[in-house]
Design a protein around this motif. Structure first.
Motif, PDB file in Angstrom:
ATOM      1  N   UNK A 125       0.830  -1.200   0.000  1.00  0.00           N
ATOM      2  CA  UNK A 125       0.000   0.000   0.000  1.00  0.00           C
ATOM      3  C   UNK A 125       0.870   1.256   0.000  1.00  0.00           C
ATOM      4  N   UNK A 126       1.875   1.269   0.861  1.00  0.00           N
ATOM      5  CA  UNK A 126       2.761   2.437   0.893  1.00  0.00           C
ATOM      6  C   UNK A 126       3.523   2.570  -0.416  1.00  0.00           C
ATOM      7  N   UNK A 127       3.891   1.419  -1.003  1.00  0.00           N
ATOM      8  CA  UNK A 127       4.633   1.489  -2.257  1.00  0.00           C
ATOM      9  C   UNK A 127       3.755   2.059  -3.373  1.00  0.00           C
ATOM     10  N   UNK A 128       2.486   1.603  -3.436  1.00  0.00           N
ATOM     11  CA  UNK A 128       1.569   2.147  -4.437  1.00  0.00           C
ATOM     12  C   UNK A 128       1.471   3.662  -4.272  1.00  0.00           C
ATOM     13  N   UNK A 129       1.293   4.103  -3.017  1.00  0.00           N
ATOM     14  CA  UNK A 129       1.153   5.532  -2.765  1.00  0.00           C
ATOM     15  C   UNK A 129       2.398   6.299  -3.202  1.00  0.00           C
ATOM     16  N   UNK A 130       3.562   5.796  -2.801  1.00  0.00           N
ATOM     17  CA  UNK A 130       4.800   6.521  -3.097  1.00  0.00           C
ATOM     18  C   UNK A 130       5.080   6.522  -4.600  1.00  0.00           C
ATOM     19  N   UNK A 131       4.937   5.351  -5.241  1.00  0.00           N
ATOM     20  CA  UNK A 131       5.220   5.294  -6.678  1.00  0.00           C
ATOM     21  C   UNK A 131       4.279   6.199  -7.463  1.00  0.00           C
ATOM     22  N   UNK A 132       2.970   6.115  -7.141  1.00  0.00           N
ATOM     23  CA  UNK A 132       2.005   6.938  -7.869  1.00  0.00           C
ATOM     24  C   UNK A 132       2.323   8.417  -7.683  1.00  0.00           C
ATOM     25  N   UNK A 133       2.665   8.793  -6.459  1.00  0.00           N
ATOM     26  CA  UNK A 133       2.967  10.194  -6.198  1.00  0.00           C
ATOM     27  C   UNK A 133       4.235  10.626  -6.924  1.00  0.00           C
ATOM     28  N   UNK A 134       5.264   9.777  -6.897  1.00  0.00           N
ATOM     29  CA  UNK A 134       6.523  10.137  -7.545  1.00  0.00           C
ATOM     30  C   UNK A 134       6.337  10.280  -9.055  1.00  0.00           C
ATOM     31  N   UNK A 135       5.581   9.351  -9.654  1.00  0.00           N
ATOM     32  CA  UNK A 135       5.353   9.445 -11.100  1.00  0.00           C
ATOM     33  C   UNK A 135       4.537  10.690 -11.430  1.00  0.00           C
ATOM     34  N   UNK A 136       3.478  10.925 -10.650  1.00  0.00           N
ATOM     35  CA  UNK A 136       2.654  12.108 -10.877  1.00  0.00           C
ATOM     36  C   UNK A 136       3.462  13.389 -10.713  1.00  0.00           C
ATOM     37  N   UNK A 245       5.666  20.313  -2.892  1.00  0.00           N
ATOM     38  CA  UNK A 245       6.015  19.305  -1.887  1.00  0.00           C
ATOM     39  C   UNK A 245       4.850  19.085  -0.924  1.00  0.00           C
ATOM     40  N   UNK A 246       4.209  20.181  -0.517  1.00  0.00           N
ATOM     41  CA  UNK A 246       3.029  20.048   0.340  1.00  0.00           C
ATOM     42  C   UNK A 246       1.974  19.207  -0.366  1.00  0.00           C
ATOM     43  N   UNK A 247       1.748  19.532  -1.640  1.00  0.00           N
ATOM     44  CA  UNK A 247       0.744  18.815  -2.411  1.00  0.00           C
ATOM     45  C   UNK A 247       1.073  17.328  -2.491  1.00  0.00           C
ATOM     46  N   UNK A 248       2.354  16.997  -2.634  1.00  0.00           N
ATOM     47  CA  UNK A 248       2.683  15.568  -2.750  1.00  0.00           C
ATOM     48  C   UNK A 248       2.323  14.821  -1.478  1.00  0.00           C
ATOM     49  N   UNK A 249       2.457  15.486  -0.333  1.00  0.00           N
ATOM     50  CA  UNK A 249       2.064  14.820   0.910  1.00  0.00           C
ATOM     51  C   UNK A 249       0.582  14.489   0.884  1.00  0.00           C
ATOM     52  N   UNK A 250      -0.219  15.451   0.394  1.00  0.00           N
ATOM     53  CA  UNK A 250      -1.656  15.206   0.316  1.00  0.00           C
ATOM     54  C   UNK A 250      -1.964  14.134  -0.725  1.00  0.00           C
ATOM     55  N   UNK A 251      -1.186  14.144  -1.812  1.00  0.00           N
ATOM     56  CA  UNK A 251      -1.431  13.169  -2.878  1.00  0.00           C
ATOM     57  C   UNK A 251      -1.128  11.747  -2.404  1.00  0.00           C
ATOM     58  N   UNK A 252      -0.197  11.606  -1.471  1.00  0.00           N
ATOM     59  CA  UNK A 252       0.076  10.274  -0.925  1.00  0.00           C
ATOM     60  C   UNK A 252      -1.213   9.683  -0.344  1.00  0.00           C
ATOM     61  N   UNK A 253      -1.992  10.532   0.342  1.00  0.00           N
ATOM     62  CA  UNK A 253      -3.271  10.067   0.889  1.00  0.00           C
ATOM     63  C   UNK A 253      -4.260   9.776  -0.228  1.00  0.00           C
ATOM     64  N   UNK A 254      -4.347  10.716  -1.189  1.00  0.00           N
ATOM     65  CA  UNK A 254      -5.310  10.549  -2.286  1.00  0.00           C
ATOM     66  C   UNK A 254      -4.999   9.286  -3.086  1.00  0.00           C
ATOM     67  N   UNK A 255      -3.706   9.021  -3.289  1.00  0.00           N
ATOM     68  CA  UNK A 255      -3.308   7.868  -4.099  1.00  0.00           C
ATOM     69  C   UNK A 255      -3.785   6.570  -3.455  1.00  0.00           C
ATOM     70  N   UNK A 256      -3.653   6.473  -2.128  1.00  0.00           N
ATOM     71  CA  UNK A 256      -4.089   5.251  -1.445  1.00  0.00           C
ATOM     72  C   UNK A 256      -5.597   5.067  -1.613  1.00  0.00           C
ATOM     73  N   UNK A 257      -6.346   6.168  -1.452  1.00  0.00           N
ATOM     74  CA  UNK A 257      -7.804   6.091  -1.573  1.00  0.00           C
ATOM     75  C   UNK A 257      -8.222   5.780  -3.004  1.00  0.00           C
TER      76      UNK A 257
END
Lengths: 326, 340
Positions: A125-136, A245-257
């Motif tokens: 789950x954390x990997x999905x969130x991090x990868x999706x955020x990094x690619x985005x 950078x702030x947005x990426x923190x929020x996107x980590x949550x959005x990506x999981x959802x």
């Protein structure tokens, strides 16, 4: 057009872009914390964050889950892909293996050890969130820098496409991207979630860069004859990254959802031997009436992690927003 | 005002044009190309060749695009292959559209009624326990997967307690007259009160689930906006004049604090449509969102196409209306806003 969503992102960008000047101004009225004077933006933001209970609790939640993900392989009693308790699954009566010695949470619909799956699910789950955020984030950085650095027709073309993508509801966009893959997998989910975030990052970065481009230090660099490439990459871009950078923190949550929502809609790997909470939650829907605990635990973990990232992201945004400094 | 309106409408046209190009490109990028996408797995070699011919796939790409555009403008997106095989995708969409609108309106109404008073109260007691609790609550609200919330509501209130129906838009065997496709409204119009009540009971749970995200967002915007307005000089002036608290609240604070809220409601259209896909699926609500979910599962690309383009247009249109009404209220927007 698409106006409002784009405008909202631009506003976010604008509050950040003005910051360097706001920092330098004398504190009018003297009701702001005096200690901020002469301290860098990041340092003063950090000073405020350190005392913010919202930030601290978010950070603790994330820290705990990171620790869990790191230690999961050592704690998990069983292989999450093995159908150890298969003989206890009675499909006809919707009966699943109950909790028993060695299997504290019982088994799932295929008789796999649920406790081990929950533990190891944290990694995926954390990997999905991090990868999706990094690619985005990566895609957004490229597009945003192009638009923000060059301006002119490059800016117009890039932003028009970005605006159109912003006008498609995020889940619909993710689903249409997922539909382009012949073979569904966890990777498809990551890509679909990531691409949805690209226009948001691009718009945000471009807005901030436009603001920074007008600031004095860039003018000074230009007057000194610094090359455009150096101005963009060493003067504008580094100073524009705050909101992103702030947005990426929020996107980590959005990506999981979002990943969970896509799994629920059937976009995701058919093979679920490697556990991921979103997928577990999506697959548990068929047993919700009879076996609510199969959905409850992944959902609880998803909510906790998403909340952690949201708390951290929102308090970071607040700390970086000059209007909050009263 | 007229110039502003014209400019915004032209921008809208541009968005739709770019969208059509993206959609055209998307259709070609689908696995197996447009023929497989439109025919599904059931296509024979003969029907494939026929469709290739009919779609003009051997023509130059520009000719193909304009043919596609022409068909799209007349509402011809092909025939549904999976959701309701044989039915034109556009017809299917129009049939289901009222259901989604009904659900979305109900959700936004719940969010507005609940979130605005809460946001106001939280702002008035800034930093108090109520404020802190509701801010954290709103963050939990956006952290809950919406389909899980829908399942939870369904499980507790419909299955365990049996208070409300588990899904669908009306009870089986109920013979209600249909006028508009909005079931609650239909019952009121035809004076079939029981039908209206039945539709309302079906509507409540999905609307509640769908309202979670707009609820959290509207709450936070109201709170932030009231906080801003409360510090304004005219509020202090009103207070020092000795105006009644209620008047200051209604006329000075709330009226001015509502402007950002209005914009936010427009912005929530997209989130509502995304959420509708999930809630409609959980409650088997026969709307556009469910058509999308089923269409995706069964690779019904004609239906997906209509839903995507309609959703984007609905979003853009709602925001156009919001922006225009906003500009009508606030003249500064007409003259500024040259960018975006």
């Amino acid at each position: 057009m698409t106006s409002s969503r784009a405008a909202k992102i631009d506003r976010l960008a604008a509050t950040a872009a003005h910051k360097p000047t706001a920092e330098g101004e004398p504190q009018a009225g003297g009701n702001g914390p005096k200690s901020d004077a002469g301290v860098s933006l990041a340092a003063s933001a950090w000073r405020r964050l350190r005392r913010n209970p919202m930030f601290l609790s978010g950070a603790v939640i994330i820290g705990l889950f990171l620790l869990l993900a790191l230690l999961a392989p050592f704690i998990a009693p069983h292989d999450p892909g093995l159908r150890l308790l298969q003989d206890q699954v009675v499909q006809a009566r919707n009966q699943l293996p109950p909790p028993q010695p060695g299997h504290p949470m019982g088994g799932d619909q295929y008789g796999r050890d649920f406790f081990s799956r929950m533990l190891l699910g944290s990694q995926q789950t954390l990997m999905v969130a991090v990868l999706a955020t990094v690619i985005g984030l990566g895609g957004g950085l490229v597009l945003g820098t192009l638009a923000g650095a060059f301006g002119g027709w490059v800016d117009t073309v890039v932003m028009r496409i970005v605006d159109v993508l912003l006008s498609i509801p995020s889940l619909l966009l993710a689903v249409s991207i997922g539909a382009m893959f012949a073979q569904q997998s966890q990777f498809t989910v990551i890509i679909a979630v990531a691409i949805v975030q690209i226009p948001i990052f691009a718009r945000l970065l471009r807005g901030t860069m436009l603001g920074v481009r007008e600031s004095d230090h860039v003018l000074a660099a230009r007057a000194l004859g610094v090359k455009r490439r150096a101005i963009v990459f060493r003067h504008i871009l580094p100073n524009s990254l705050g909101p992103v950078i702030v947005q990426s923190t929020l996107v980590l949550a959005i990506a999981i959802l979002d990943a969970a929502a896509l799994s629920f809609l059937g976009l995701g790997a058919a093979d679920d031997s490697t556990p991921e909470w979103g997928q577990m939650l999506g697959n548990a829907q068929d047993f919700f009436d009879s076996q609510p605990h199969l959905a409850f635990w992944p959902a609880a973990c998803i909510i906790a992690v998403a909340l952690g990232f949201t708390l951290v992201g929102e308090s970071m945004r607040e700390a970086l927003d000059p209007r909050q400094r009263r | 005002m007229l110039r502003y309106t014209i400019r915004r409408v032209l921008q809208l046209a541009l968005v739709v044009l770019v969208l059509s190009v993206l959609l055209f490109a998307w259709l070609r990028a689908l696995p197996g190309g447009p023929v497989s996408a439109l025919l599904g797995d059931r296509g024979t070699a003969e029907s494939r060749a026929q469709l290739r011919e009919a779609l003009g796939l051997d023509d130059p790409i520009f000719v193909q695009y304009f043919a596609f555009l022409g068909r799209a403008l007349t509402g011809d997106f092909g025939t549904s292959t999976g959701v309701s095989p044989g039915k034109p995708a556009m017809e299917l969409f129009l049939e289901r559209f009222p259901a989604t609108i009904e659900l979305s309106i109900a959700a936004i109404v719940i969010a507005l009624i609940g979130a605005i008073p809460l946001g106001y109260l939280a702002a008035r007691r800034r930093g108090g326990w109520f404020d802190n609790a509701s801010v954290v609550g709103s963050m939990i609200g956006i952290s809950i997967p919406i389909f899980f919330l829908a399942f939870l509501l369904k499980y507790l209130l419909a299955i365990k307690l049996g208070w409300l129906p588990t899904g669908g838009r009306q009870s089986a065997g109920l013979d209600a007259t249909r006028v508009t496709g909005f079931f609650v409204l239909d019952g009121l119009l035809t004076r079939e009160w029981d039908a209206s009540l039945d539709a309302l009971r079906h509507l409540l749970l999905p609307a509640l689930a769908l309202s979670s995200i707009p609820f959290a967002v509207i709450f936070r915007i109201t709170r932030a906006s009231v906080l801003d307005v409360m510090d304004e000089d005219y509020v202090r002036t009103a207070r020092s004049k000795g105006l009644a608290k209620r008047i200051v609240r209604d006329r000075h604070i709330l009226r001015n604090a509502m402007l950002p809220v209005v914009t936010t409601v427009g912005l929530q259209t997209g989130a509502l449509l995304s959420g509708a896909v999930l809630t409609e699926t959980v409650f088997s609500w026969q709307g556009v969102g469910q058509a999308l979910a089923v269409g995706f599962e069964r690779k019904d690309f004609p239906v997906l196409q209509v839903v995507i383009i309609a959703a984007a247009m609905a979003y853009v249109l709602v925001n156009l209306i919001v922006d225009l009404s906003y500009a009508a209220i606030d003249p500064r927007i007409r003259t500024a806003g040259k960018v975006g």
